[in-house]
Scaffold this motif. Sequence first.
Motif, PDB file in Angstrom:
ATOM      1  N   LYS A  41      22.483 -24.469  48.778  1.00 25.00           N
ATOM      2  CA  LYS A  41      22.580 -23.805  47.480  1.00 25.00           C
ATOM      3  C   LYS A  41      23.332 -22.506  47.700  1.00 25.00           C
ATOM      4  CE  LYS A  41      20.591 -27.197  45.624  1.00 25.00           C
ATOM      5  NZ  LYS A  41      21.373 -28.205  45.073  1.00 25.00           N
ATOM      6  N   SER A  42      22.818 -21.368  47.234  1.00 22.53           N
ATOM      7  CA  SER A  42      23.559 -20.129  47.468  1.00 22.53           C
ATOM      8  C   SER A  42      22.832 -19.319  48.515  1.00 22.53           C
ATOM      9  CB  SER A  42      23.708 -19.347  46.173  1.00 22.53           C
ATOM     10  OG  SER A  42      22.479 -19.204  45.531  1.00 22.53           O
ATOM     11  N   ALA A  43      23.557 -18.944  49.550  1.00 22.30           N
ATOM     12  CA  ALA A  43      22.955 -18.171  50.630  1.00 22.30           C
ATOM     13  C   ALA A  43      22.562 -16.811  50.106  1.00 22.30           C
ATOM     14  CB  ALA A  43      23.943 -18.040  51.777  1.00 22.30           C
ATOM     15  N   ALA A  44      21.545 -16.229  50.732  1.00 21.39           N
ATOM     16  CA  ALA A  44      21.053 -14.958  50.227  1.00 21.39           C
ATOM     17  C   ALA A  44      20.738 -14.005  51.352  1.00 21.39           C
ATOM     18  CB  ALA A  44      19.785 -15.188  49.410  1.00 21.39           C
ATOM     19  N   SER A  45      21.122 -12.789  51.160  1.00 23.41           N
ATOM     20  CA  SER A  45      20.547 -11.703  51.922  1.00 23.41           C
ATOM     21  C   SER A  45      19.471 -11.178  51.004  1.00 23.41           C
ATOM     22  CB  SER A  45      21.567 -10.613  52.182  1.00 23.41           C
ATOM     23  OG  SER A  45      22.616 -11.117  52.938  1.00 23.41           O
ATOM     24  N   PRO A  46      18.229 -11.189  51.448  1.00 23.23           N
ATOM     25  CA  PRO A  46      17.179 -10.770  50.539  1.00 23.23           C
ATOM     26  C   PRO A  46      17.510  -9.409  49.918  1.00 23.23           C
ATOM     27  CG  PRO A  46      16.242 -11.627  52.555  1.00 23.23           C
ATOM     28  CD  PRO A  46      17.728 -11.559  52.758  1.00 23.23           C
ATOM     29  N   SER A  92      15.246 -27.901  37.520  1.00 24.12           N
ATOM     30  CA  SER A  92      15.989 -26.718  37.096  1.00 24.12           C
ATOM     31  C   SER A  92      16.295 -25.745  38.231  1.00 24.12           C
ATOM     32  CB  SER A  92      15.235 -25.995  35.978  1.00 24.12           C
ATOM     33  OG  SER A  92      13.910 -25.713  36.388  1.00 24.12           O
ATOM     34  N   PHE A  93      15.601 -25.840  39.362  1.00 25.23           N
ATOM     35  CA  PHE A  93      15.928 -25.019  40.528  1.00 25.23           C
ATOM     36  C   PHE A  93      15.435 -25.719  41.787  1.00 25.23           C
ATOM     37  CE2 PHE A  93      12.096 -23.398  38.484  1.00 25.23           C
ATOM     38  CZ  PHE A  93      11.153 -23.406  39.504  1.00 25.23           C
ATOM     39  N   ASP A  94      16.159 -25.499  42.866  1.00 21.84           N
ATOM     40  CA  ASP A  94      15.848 -26.158  44.135  1.00 21.84           C
ATOM     41  C   ASP A  94      16.590 -25.445  45.266  1.00 21.84           C
ATOM     42  OD1 ASP A  94      15.294 -27.889  46.246  1.00 21.84           O
ATOM     43  OD2 ASP A  94      16.424 -29.562  45.419  1.00 21.84           O
ATOM     44  N   THR A  95      15.876 -25.021  46.288  1.00 13.69           N
ATOM     45  CA  THR A  95      16.522 -24.378  47.434  1.00 13.69           C
ATOM     46  C   THR A  95      17.182 -25.392  48.358  1.00 13.69           C
ATOM     47  OG1 THR A  95      14.519 -24.514  48.793  1.00 13.69           O
ATOM     48  CG2 THR A  95      14.871 -22.468  47.520  1.00 13.69           C
ATOM     49  N   GLY A  96      16.821 -26.678  48.221  1.00 15.00           N
ATOM     50  CA  GLY A  96      17.208 -27.631  49.252  1.00 15.00           C
ATOM     51  C   GLY A  96      16.379 -27.335  50.498  1.00 15.00           C
ATOM     52  N   ASP A  97      16.660 -28.032  51.591  1.00 13.77           N
ATOM     53  CA  ASP A  97      15.922 -27.802  52.831  1.00 13.77           C
ATOM     54  C   ASP A  97      16.218 -26.396  53.345  1.00 13.77           C
ATOM     55  OD1 ASP A  97      14.992 -30.363  52.618  1.00 13.77           O
ATOM     56  OD2 ASP A  97      16.147 -31.164  54.298  1.00 13.77           O
ATOM     57  N   LEU A  98      15.168 -25.637  53.568  1.00 14.72           N
ATOM     58  CA  LEU A  98      15.285 -24.252  54.004  1.00 14.72           C
ATOM     59  C   LEU A  98      14.652 -24.136  55.389  1.00 14.72           C
ATOM     60  CD1 LEU A  98      16.362 -21.601  52.847  1.00 14.72           C
ATOM     61  CD2 LEU A  98      14.109 -21.210  51.846  1.00 14.72           C
ATOM     62  N   THR A 107      18.187 -19.703  40.694  1.00 16.02           N
ATOM     63  CA  THR A 107      18.301 -19.038  39.394  1.00 16.02           C
ATOM     64  C   THR A 107      17.237 -19.597  38.461  1.00 16.02           C
ATOM     65  OG1 THR A 107      20.672 -18.777  39.729  1.00 16.02           O
ATOM     66  CG2 THR A 107      19.860 -18.554  37.472  1.00 16.02           C
ATOM     67  N   ALA A 108      16.485 -18.683  37.852  1.00 18.99           N
ATOM     68  CA  ALA A 108      15.458 -19.096  36.893  1.00 18.99           C
ATOM     69  C   ALA A 108      16.124 -19.746  35.689  1.00 18.99           C
ATOM     70  CB  ALA A 108      14.650 -17.883  36.453  1.00 18.99           C
ATOM     71  N   PRO A 109      15.430 -20.686  35.045  1.00 16.43           N
ATOM     72  CA  PRO A 109      15.981 -21.299  33.832  1.00 16.43           C
ATOM     73  C   PRO A 109      16.299 -20.243  32.769  1.00 16.43           C
ATOM     74  CG  PRO A 109      14.072 -22.509  34.612  1.00 16.43           C
ATOM     75  CD  PRO A 109      14.145 -21.246  35.426  1.00 16.43           C
ATOM     76  N   ALA A 110      17.235 -20.568  31.906  1.00 16.37           N
ATOM     77  CA  ALA A 110      17.647 -19.653  30.842  1.00 16.37           C
ATOM     78  C   ALA A 110      16.652 -19.625  29.693  1.00 16.37           C
ATOM     79  CB  ALA A 110      19.027 -20.053  30.332  1.00 16.37           C
ATOM     80  N   LYS A 111      15.805 -20.635  29.600  1.00 18.35           N
ATOM     81  CA  LYS A 111      14.826 -20.674  28.507  1.00 18.35           C
ATOM     82  C   LYS A 111      13.446 -20.267  29.013  1.00 18.35           C
ATOM     83  CE  LYS A 111      13.563 -25.487  29.124  1.00 18.35           C
ATOM     84  NZ  LYS A 111      13.076 -26.668  28.493  1.00 18.35           N
ATOM     85  N   ALA A 112      12.664 -19.670  28.104  1.00 20.58           N
ATOM     86  CA  ALA A 112      11.308 -19.247  28.444  1.00 20.58           C
ATOM     87  C   ALA A 112      10.427 -20.467  28.658  1.00 20.58           C
ATOM     88  CB  ALA A 112      10.744 -18.372  27.325  1.00 20.58           C
ATOM     89  N   GLY A 113       9.401 -20.286  29.473  1.00 22.04           N
ATOM     90  CA  GLY A 113       8.440 -21.357  29.717  1.00 22.04           C
ATOM     91  C   GLY A 113       7.826 -21.248  31.095  1.00 22.04           C
ATOM     92  N   GLU A 114       6.960 -22.206  31.393  1.00 20.76           N
ATOM     93  CA  GLU A 114       6.342 -22.288  32.712  1.00 20.76           C
ATOM     94  C   GLU A 114       6.956 -23.458  33.460  1.00 20.76           C
ATOM     95  OE1 GLU A 114       2.112 -22.205  32.924  1.00 20.76           O
ATOM     96  OE2 GLU A 114       2.014 -20.173  32.130  1.00 20.76           O
ATOM     97  N   PHE A 115       7.330 -23.198  34.699  1.00 14.70           N
ATOM     98  CA  PHE A 115       8.009 -24.186  35.514  1.00 14.70           C
ATOM     99  C   PHE A 115       7.292 -24.318  36.856  1.00 14.70           C
ATOM    100  CE2 PHE A 115      10.906 -22.229  32.561  1.00 14.70           C
ATOM    101  CZ  PHE A 115      11.560 -23.318  31.997  1.00 14.70           C
ATOM    102  N   PRO A 116       6.471 -25.354  36.991  1.00 11.19           N
ATOM    103  CA  PRO A 116       5.799 -25.538  38.275  1.00 11.19           C
ATOM    104  C   PRO A 116       6.804 -25.907  39.365  1.00 11.19           C
ATOM    105  CG  PRO A 116       5.189 -27.282  36.721  1.00 11.19           C
ATOM    106  CD  PRO A 116       6.110 -26.344  36.011  1.00 11.19           C
ATOM    107  N   TRP A 117       6.469 -25.523  40.587  1.00 13.54           N
ATOM    108  CA  TRP A 117       7.298 -25.895  41.733  1.00 13.54           C
ATOM    109  C   TRP A 117       6.412 -26.392  42.851  1.00 13.54           C
ATOM    110  CZ3 TRP A 117       7.401 -20.171  41.557  1.00 13.54           C
ATOM    111  CH2 TRP A 117       6.732 -19.572  42.602  1.00 13.54           C
ATOM    112  N   ASP A 118       7.033 -27.064  43.803  1.00 13.57           N
ATOM    113  CA  ASP A 118       6.344 -27.436  45.034  1.00 13.57           C
ATOM    114  C   ASP A 118       7.355 -27.495  46.167  1.00 13.57           C
ATOM    115  OD1 ASP A 118       7.703 -29.884  44.877  1.00 13.57           O
ATOM    116  OD2 ASP A 118       5.926 -31.075  44.526  1.00 13.57           O
ATOM    117  N   CYS A 119       6.854 -27.800  47.350  1.00 15.46           N
ATOM    118  CA  CYS A 119       7.709 -28.074  48.498  1.00 15.46           C
ATOM    119  C   CYS A 119       7.801 -29.592  48.570  1.00 15.46           C
ATOM    120  CB  CYS A 119       7.092 -27.510  49.775  1.00 15.46           C
ATOM    121  SG  CYS A 119       7.937 -28.025  51.290  1.00 15.46           S
ATOM    122  N   THR A 120       8.997 -30.144  48.450  1.00 15.26           N
ATOM    123  CA  THR A 120       9.131 -31.601  48.445  1.00 15.26           C
ATOM    124  C   THR A 120       8.762 -32.213  49.790  1.00 15.26           C
ATOM    125  OG1 THR A 120      11.492 -31.456  48.982  1.00 15.26           O
ATOM    126  CG2 THR A 120      10.886 -31.595  46.637  1.00 15.26           C
TER     127      THR A 120
END
Length: 132
Positions: A41-46, A92-98, A107-120
């Motif tokens: 995805k997009s590399a990041a320097s924290p 709507s978002f995924d780091t891929g294998d980290l 990037t957070a979704p553009a619309k408001a709401g709750e978006f659960p996540w997990d580690c696949t």
Amino acid sequence: MPFSFPTGRARFAVAVAACALALTTLVGCSDGDGGGDSATKSAASPSAGGPRVTIDNFKFQPASLTVAPGAKITVINDDTTTHTLTATKGASFDTGDLAPGKSATVTAPAKAGEFPWDCTIHPFMKGTLTVK
């Protein structure tokens, strides 16, 4: 011709030169980022002060995060194994294998709401992103 060890100032100069060579060699072998490739995805320097999630000991910290629509979130894997931070609804978002020691930005979704996540890879690892 036999070799004789330097004494006095010459010994000091040789020691300084040897230390400088050793340090130059060590610094030259480092790429400054801890090694390896950047995350998918997009590399990041924290970024200082931006929203972030750290993965450590098979847990997301924090497990719940609230951000503005479209916010950039840094995900840092401080664990000993590969993880993902992946939206479980709508992809709507995924780091891929980290890999351990790596980070990525989602990037957070553009619309408001709750978006659960997990580690696949480890689905028992869960969290929730709230967009307001």
